[in-house]
Design a protein around this motif. Sequence first.
Motif: not given
Length: 404
Positions: A282-285, A302-310, A349-355
């Motif tokens: 997961x990428x955290x901004x 750039x990250x989202x289009x590259x397939x990274x959950x932000x 929310x859910x992506x922060x939980x994944x981080x």
Amino acid sequence: MPVLTNIGFLATCKDEGQQGEIHPIKEAAIAWQNDTISWVGQESDLPSEFKNEDAFDADGKMVVPGLIDCHTHLAFGGWRPNEFAMRVQGKSYLEIAKAGGGILSTVRETRKASEDELYEKASGFLKEMAKLGVTTVECKSGYGLSVEDELKTLRVYQRLGEDQPMHIIPTFLGAHTIPPEYKDNRQAYIDLVIEEMIPRVAEEGVAEFCDIFTEESAFTIDESRRILRTAKAAGLTPKLHADQLTSCGGAELAAELEAASADHLEKISDKGIEAMAEAGVVGVTLPLASLYTQEEFLDCRRLVEGGVDVAVATDFNPGSAPSYDLPLAMMLTCNLGRLSPAEVLKGATIYAAKAINRDVNLGSIEKGKSADFAIIDAPDPDFWMYHYKGANCTGAFGKGEKIY
């Protein structure tokens, strides 16, 4: 078995689909027992066994999962307001450090503070964060930089996790910078982190993650790899402050080590994005840090289009991001990180939980998950972020309890 009814717009934020898919339900209700969600759906479909239970009224407002701040430095001694004034007048980080500021000034104050003093200060922050709809907070050490002072900070987080209705996720950050007593022998400090700190942290069970500030000016790629491999072998999951100031390969290292997250990333390379996407990191901004340091904001698109959950977090600390306002960080990510309101909501929310490796039971409103949610005085995420008036939170529940 309490019920929350009259929800105008429920963003369930399930971990399905793309970054902007928040799986809304209109005219919804939620039922829970103790700290666990029992039922979610349209209120017209509410099962009969829930209809005579204690009810809370959302008054037609939006309800979102409890917000998750997946990157903070919650416990610290002192403050650094003088640096803010210096920075807006054009002083560089090096000039501020030479004047006695920077991370090491917080290290001095944190070492002087007692465990109880740090606990009380951090408790106050958590009460204010609950008013913003935040129900989960990741908390880093890193201002002790000695065996006992790092453990002191992590014990504060352990106590908070036991006493607070919020979820507290502790992270060891002994490799934040080199402390003054080791300025002429950095290798000795790295050895201390590897040979004494990590084993003690693991033995006492006071942290789940091991983070590191990976930069040529902090800890190099080779030093970071050695420290994080040791931490991983001891049972701590890697995290990285990566590619904040230079494109130094931090994102690639995060992928190599299968880290839970790589955070900052303002200078991430295309190769780094590709590696993180492939590894599921997961990428955290952290836009508040960019705001306060007047540095370039991460282009999250750039990250989202590259397939990274932000994911979106505050980086709350006394120097470079002295604000715990997660909704503000979300709004900045819309305007300066190029994500939509729905995308930033999923990121908090859910992506922060994944981080923080908590997506199994946190981050979305689904049956079987923790009863964490916030009532927001807005009709939907677009209006919330567009007509920004702060958190707009009128009520928050954590672990099934009303915490605001």
